[in-house]
Design a protein around this motif. Structure first.
Motif: not given
Length: 308
Positions: A166-173, A180-189, A191-195
């Motif tokens: 299903l690809g790699n994904f991150g989560v946010m609330i 900004i730190e979260r954005i830097m962590l997720y870039q390049g890692r 396929h999906h960001l679920f908020i």
């Protein structure tokens, strides 16, 4: 790796101006009557979605919408129907300090997601909000239940979930979308960001989704409360008419929807060298300057703790 990932959004109705009370002392959780109605709407959403031929592989439920007492049932749904569930849980106290209040989401990961047989086991964890809104801080300051001042309990862990299917994904609330730190962590890692969110400022979040899909070069899906609408899914397609996959605006209306977000074609674009090659067969805009695709860590969950 699948061509598309099917995502279900369940959007119950919670009015944040009244659900926890209209003045001090506030309640830690929304009223039992409201909680029961919201839980019924969540169950209706599951019932509708599991009957579909394109049953979702991922289901999102907004911030603060799930009564804590129903989390065990959500885990059972995830296991029974082989669906990843990402849901926002109503406020919880820190068990070591009752005056510190957590805003958490839960993620349920059944094994063998690619098959339809009942899962044998499920991995579940809770992830916390880092940056509380001024409305939450004001509510806590004015007092919870016994009119005593309470305090936000921010949590610093951020996660990347890896799946070859299903690809790699991150989560946010919600307001962590501005981290900004979260954005830097997720870039390049990912396929999906679920908020998951409970948010009035729809235009700001629509703009942030558009920005993040380009900065992170991934799909961005926001699931907001049905009280305001405002759920959205965007992908960095070159075709401007394809870029917005889903956008829902409508107040005080319970709503469910199932969408497909790209995966294999996005993976091709993330690996593509736009500086050296002709992009005629790539469906997406060029990756942002300095974009670097990181290899998977070959772990189920890759957790990174912020240092600040």
């Amino acid at each position: 790796m699948k061509d598309f990932v099917t995502v279900g959004l369940i959007q119950p109705v919670i009015d944040p101006d009244t659900s926890w009370g209209t003045g001090a002392p506030y309640s830690l959780n929304i009223s039992p009557i409201s909680a029961e109605r919201v839980w019924q709407e969540i169950q209706i959403g599951f019932t509708e979605m599991i009957k579909l031929d394109n049953r979702p592989e991922v289901i999102l439920i907004p911030e603060l919408h799930l009564p804590p007492s129903q989390l065990a049932i959500i885990k059972e749904y995830s296991k029974r129907y082989k669906i990843i569930v990402i849901c926002g849980i109503d406020f919880q106290r820190n068990p070591k300090d009752a005056k510190r209040v957590r805003n958490r989401g839960a993620i349920c990961l059944p094994n063998g997601i690619a098959t339809r047989e009942r899962a044998i086991r499920i991995t579940s964890l809770q992830f916390g909000k880092t940056f509380f809104t001024y409305m939450e801080r004001s509510m806590f300051k004015q007092g919870i239940e016994k009119a005593e001042e309470h305090f936000p309990d921010p949590e610093q862990y951020m996660y990347v979930f890896e799946s070859s299917e299903l690809g790699n994904f991150g989560v946010m609330i919600c307001s962590d979308i501005f981290d900004i730190e979260r954005i830097m962590l997720y870039q390049g890692r990912i396929h999906h960001l679920f908020i998951i969110s409970l948010n009035k400022d729809l235009n700001t979040y629509f703009a942030m989704a558009e920005s993040l899909t380009r900065l992170l070069y991934c799909n961005v899906v926001i699931c907001n409360t049905g009280q305001y609408g405002g759920s959205m899914a965007v992908s960095p397609y070159s075709d401007v008419n394809s870029r917005t996959i889903y956008k829902y605006i409508g107040q005080r209306m319970f709503n469910t929807h199932v969408i497909n977000i790209p995966l294999s074609s996005l993976e091709d674009a993330q690996l593509f060298d736009f500086a050296k090659e002709n992009k005629k067969d790539i469906l997406f805009k060029a990756s942002p300057p300095g974009y670097q695709k990181y290899p998977p860590s070959n772990q189920l969950i890759n957790a990174t703790k912020k240092t600040s």
